[in-house]
Design an enzyme around this catalytic site. Structure first.
Site, mmCIF file in Angstrom:
data_model
loop_
_atom_site.group_PDB
_atom_site.id
_atom_site.type_symbol
_atom_site.label_atom_id
_atom_site.label_comp_id
_atom_site.label_asym_id
_atom_site.label_seq_id
_atom_site.Cartn_x
_atom_site.Cartn_y
_atom_site.Cartn_z
ATOM 1 N N CYS A 228 0.864 -1.329 -0.227
ATOM 2 C CA CYS A 228 0.151 0.058 -0.082
ATOM 3 C C CYS A 228 0.886 1.239 0.080
ATOM 4 O O CYS A 228 0.471 2.371 -0.773
ATOM 5 C CB CYS A 228 -1.025 0.055 0.964
ATOM 6 S SG CYS A 228 -0.481 0.011 2.831
ATOM 7 N N ARG B 188 10.405 -9.431 4.813
ATOM 8 C CA ARG B 188 10.336 -8.815 6.151
ATOM 9 C C ARG B 188 11.443 -9.738 6.944
ATOM 10 O O ARG B 188 11.427 -11.053 6.993
ATOM 11 C CB ARG B 188 9.174 -9.055 6.836
ATOM 12 C CG ARG B 188 8.154 -8.442 6.299
ATOM 13 C CD ARG B 188 6.631 -8.057 6.916
ATOM 14 N NE ARG B 188 5.896 -7.370 6.221
ATOM 15 C CZ ARG B 188 4.547 -7.187 6.694
ATOM 16 N NH1 ARG B 188 4.139 -7.495 7.716
ATOM 17 N NH2 ARG B 188 3.814 -6.194 5.900
ATOM 18 N N GLU C 260 12.643 -11.546 9.688
ATOM 19 C CA GLU C 260 11.887 -12.088 10.595
ATOM 20 C C GLU C 260 12.715 -12.563 11.895
ATOM 21 O O GLU C 260 12.005 -12.770 13.093
ATOM 22 C CB GLU C 260 10.619 -13.448 10.283
ATOM 23 C CG GLU C 260 9.519 -12.716 9.517
ATOM 24 C CD GLU C 260 8.769 -12.192 10.241
ATOM 25 O OE1 GLU C 260 8.737 -11.991 11.282
ATOM 26 O OE2 GLU C 260 7.493 -11.685 9.668
ATOM 27 N N ARG D 34 5.410 -18.262 8.404
ATOM 28 C CA ARG D 34 6.295 -17.159 8.688
ATOM 29 C C ARG D 34 7.373 -17.138 8.173
ATOM 30 O O ARG D 34 8.515 -17.697 8.683
ATOM 31 C CB ARG D 34 6.218 -17.075 10.411
ATOM 32 C CG ARG D 34 6.526 -15.752 10.695
ATOM 33 C CD ARG D 34 6.554 -15.412 12.419
ATOM 34 N NE ARG D 34 6.737 -14.259 12.606
ATOM 35 C CZ ARG D 34 5.916 -13.434 13.160
ATOM 36 N NH1 ARG D 34 4.730 -14.053 13.471
ATOM 37 N NH2 ARG D 34 6.235 -12.374 13.484
ATOM 38 N N GLU E 179 -2.380 -7.069 -2.447
ATOM 39 C CA GLU E 179 -3.107 -6.141 -1.457
ATOM 40 C C GLU E 179 -3.852 -5.308 -2.166
ATOM 41 O O GLU E 179 -3.518 -4.193 -2.867
ATOM 42 C CB GLU E 179 -1.805 -5.253 -0.823
ATOM 43 C CG GLU E 179 -2.324 -4.402 0.248
ATOM 44 C CD GLU E 179 -1.380 -3.754 1.328
ATOM 45 O OE1 GLU E 179 -0.150 -3.982 1.075
ATOM 46 O OE2 GLU E 179 -1.830 -2.769 1.789
ATOM 47 N N ASP F 208 -8.683 -8.531 11.744
ATOM 48 C CA ASP F 208 -7.578 -9.813 11.599
ATOM 49 C C ASP F 208 -8.575 -10.849 11.508
ATOM 50 O O ASP F 208 -9.443 -11.180 12.070
ATOM 51 C CB ASP F 208 -6.818 -9.977 12.630
ATOM 52 C CG ASP F 208 -5.403 -9.268 12.630
ATOM 53 O OD1 ASP F 208 -5.320 -8.633 11.561
ATOM 54 O OD2 ASP F 208 -4.638 -9.462 13.470
ATOM 55 N N GLU G 250 -3.189 -15.675 12.173
ATOM 56 C CA GLU G 250 -3.580 -14.379 11.272
ATOM 57 C C GLU G 250 -3.258 -14.664 9.940
ATOM 58 O O GLU G 250 -2.219 -14.969 9.559
ATOM 59 C CB GLU G 250 -2.993 -13.400 11.960
ATOM 60 C CG GLU G 250 -3.485 -12.194 11.253
ATOM 61 C CD GLU G 250 -2.651 -10.884 10.896
ATOM 62 O OE1 GLU G 250 -1.628 -10.691 11.758
ATOM 63 O OE2 GLU G 250 -2.430 -10.419 9.701
ATOM 64 N N ASN H 227 -5.639 -9.493 6.880
ATOM 65 C CA ASN H 227 -6.414 -8.424 7.621
ATOM 66 C C ASN H 227 -7.037 -7.586 6.582
ATOM 67 O O ASN H 227 -7.006 -7.690 5.329
ATOM 68 C CB ASN H 227 -5.218 -7.802 8.389
ATOM 69 C CG ASN H 227 -4.212 -7.091 7.414
ATOM 70 O OD1 ASN H 227 -4.340 -7.025 6.358
ATOM 71 N ND2 ASN H 227 -2.954 -6.889 7.757
ATOM 72 N N CYS I 42 -6.854 -0.652 3.439
ATOM 73 C CA CYS I 42 -6.099 -1.739 2.574
ATOM 74 C C CYS I 42 -6.429 -3.115 3.096
ATOM 75 O O CYS I 42 -6.917 -3.100 4.255
ATOM 76 C CB CYS I 42 -4.615 -1.492 2.394
ATOM 77 S SG CYS I 42 -3.872 -1.768 3.920
ATOM 78 N N ARG J 172 -0.223 -17.544 3.748
ATOM 79 C CA ARG J 172 -0.969 -17.739 4.774
ATOM 80 C C ARG J 172 -2.335 -18.409 4.387
ATOM 81 O O ARG J 172 -2.823 -19.316 5.005
ATOM 82 C CB ARG J 172 -1.264 -16.536 5.654
ATOM 83 C CG ARG J 172 -0.201 -15.734 5.902
ATOM 84 C CD ARG J 172 0.174 -16.320 7.479
ATOM 85 N NE ARG J 172 1.350 -15.734 7.897
ATOM 86 C CZ ARG J 172 1.521 -14.786 8.950
ATOM 87 N NH1 ARG J 172 0.473 -14.261 9.327
ATOM 88 N NH2 ARG J 172 2.663 -14.332 9.131
HETATM 89 N N1 SER Z 1 -0.502 -2.945 4.701
HETATM 90 C C1 SER Z 1 -1.098 -3.864 5.567
HETATM 91 C C2 SER Z 1 -0.182 -4.742 6.419
HETATM 92 O O1 SER Z 1 0.956 -4.314 6.429
HETATM 93 C C3 SER Z 1 -1.754 -4.964 4.642
HETATM 94 O O2 SER Z 1 -1.028 -5.611 3.744
HETATM 95 O O3 SER Z 1 -0.427 -5.431 7.097
HETATM 96 ZN ZN ZN Z 2 -1.740 -1.883 3.449
#
Ligand code: SER
Ligand code: ZN
Length: 501
Positions: free
Chosen positions: A304, A334, A336, A345, A353, A414, A432, A435, A460, A467
């Protein structure tokens, strides 16, 4: 109690030793004008001294007018006064010392420090001591941000380790489970997946790939296309200025994968690197460092932010509202560290998105429609055991905050699913797997996005393919014959894959 004691020095272009008496009235005039807005908003120059080309002022305040915010005005007034009568200019200002006493919301639990100042705290009384502060430092508003940061650091000591806000909205019925294995381990054993080559990454062989791709198809055909979402393709590499605007830069600098550019693309500059590589058959890391620039960007973390960036400064036509778009191309990275597990994960994941921009009414209606469609997917196609809960908005989560009940016009929902391999429904942690957020005008304001007439909101939703797959497979197993009828309409048979000897 707040009190400011500021010792400032104005460097002048000429000696003013002779002008001492004139300054008495100048200072008195300052105290009555610039420094006194009203009964509450005032500061005052308590004393001054002159030494050749230097004028020193000692300004104090216990009101709401902060001395550092008055210095530039004093400088202008001084320039005018001295310029007119004596042709003397004001070169620059330095704050030799600045002592700021202010109250903290709570008593700190651990020691706190702040850049650019010494900080002494007794109970809930903080004293911040700065010295040799430049004019630029004042102009850029650092001092107010430093005070806010100290308060914020104290507050965050209190919510560290506390449970995040969580409130159940809806829960499906219990569903019979077909097995209690960890789907990642089983897929690895079957050769559908291969770990690596680097931390938290996977190589998806045809069987696993077709499952992820089916998730993508279902999300688009059952949720996004029917609601009129259009696809966009964004860049995978996010420059820091975007993350500065969204707050990610200060929220999670320790979770990014940073991107560096070569310092030059001139092969000559890389000659030694190439020589060393050819001779040693290893990567000459020290030599490489010399040839790289400092990072100014990172790999995608969420999609986003760049979508908002693409609307920066734009005025959107009313007839395009609500704007409904999604990216499914950028892959998120990410870092982690300890939390990595299986395909659920990971350091690298594929997500669709959707982002929506429109009026409050449009977005609240859209949220209902999205929820209806998501429910249809998870109930009728996946036949999942899952639930929905209000949680801390994702931008607060990503800044390490825990949030509160607040308004539920805006916020994050969530979607969580039972993972049989983790234990009982009651005691195990549910995953989760998606979202959905409506975030008010936070990003609209940050990126200065406008409409012809309407006030805009945005939001968003993160549809993580890994997941979705982890949840579905954990509940429904790896045997397509046991999969729910709704899902079999999208995927009945797995591809043959590759056998190894
Ligand atoms: N921007 C939101 C998040 O980081 C949806 O991807 O969780
Ligand atoms: Zn987002």
């Amino acid at each position: 109690m707040m009190r400011f004691e500021l010792q400032a020095r104005f460097a002048l272009s000429d000696d003013i030793s002779e002008l001492s008496s004139q300054f008495e009235s100048f200072i008195a005039a300052m105290n009555d004008s610039i420094l006194k807005k009203d009964a509450e908003k005032f500061a005052f120059i308590e004393r001054f001294s002159i030494e050749k080309t230097t004028l020193s002022l000692f300004i104090i305040s216990e009101g709401t007018l902060r001395p550092h915010n008055t210095l530039l005005q004093i400088k202008n007034a001084l320039s005018k006064e001295l310029g007119k009568t004596h042709r003397i200019g004001v070169r620059d200002i330095t704050i030799t010392t600045y002592r700021i006493f202010f109250d903290l919301p709570l008593k700190p639990l651990k020691q706190i420090s702040i850049p650019f100042a010494d900080l002494i705290i007794h109970d809930t009384q903080a004293t911040m001591l700065l010295s040799d502060v430049s004019e630029e430092f004042l102009r850029k508003n650092y001092i107010d941000r430093m005070m806010n940061r100290v308060k914020e650091k104290v507050e965050s000591q209190y919510y560290e380790g506390k449970a995040e806000f969580w409130k159940l909205i809806w829960k499906s019925e219990e569903k019979p489970t077909v097995w209690d294995k960890d789907p990642t381990e089983e897929m690895e054993r079957l050769g559908w997946l291969k770990q690596g080559p680097t931390k938290g990454k996977w190589f998806y062989r045809p069987e696993a790939t077709v499952i992820l791709k089916t998730m993508e198809t279902i999300a688009i055909q059952e949720v996004l296309s029917p609601l009129g979402f259009q696809e966009v393709i964004e860049s995978h590499i996010k420059p820091f200025d975007i993350w500065l605007k969204t707050g990610h830069m200060e929220g999670m600098p320790y979770e990014f994968y940073y991107v560096t550019e070569p310092r030059t693309r001139d092969a000559k500059d890389w000659e030694r690197f190439i020589d060393l590589t050819k001779i040693t058959k290893e990567v000459p890391v020290e030599e490489l460092k010399k040839n790289l620039s400092v990072p100014t960007a990172g790999l995608c973390y969420a999609q986003c932010p760049m979508i908002y960036w693409s609307f920066k400064g734009k005025t959107i036509a009313e007839k395009s509202l609500p704007v409904l778009i999604y990216d499914k191309t950028a892959i998120s990275a990410r870092y982690e560290s300890g939390g990595r597990h299986g395909i659920e994960r990971v350091d690298e994941f594929h997500r669709i998105e959707p982002v929506y921009i429109g009026t409050r009414e449009q977005l609240l209606r859209l949220r209902d429609e999205l929820l209806k469609r998501y429910k249809h997917v998870f109930n009728d196609i996946f036949d999942l055991e899952w639930q929905m809960a209000w949680v801390t908005p994702w931008y607060l989560q990503q800044a390490g905050k825990i949030g509160d009940e607040g308004s539920q016009d805006t916020g994050t929902i969530d979607f969580e699913a039972y993972m049989p391999y983790r234990g009982t429904r009651k005691e195990s942690e549910w995953l989760e797997f998606q979202n959905l957020s409506v975030l008010g005008d936070k990003y609209i304001t940050a990126f200065n996005i406008k409409a012809q007439k309407s006030k805009l909101w945005s939001g968003c939703s993160g549809i993580g393919l890994q997941r979705w797959a982890a949840v579905f497979l954990a509940q429904k197993g790896l045997n397509p014959k046991q999969w729910p009828e709704g899902f079999k309409k999208y995927l009945e048979n797995l591809p043959p894959g590759i056998r190894f000897l």
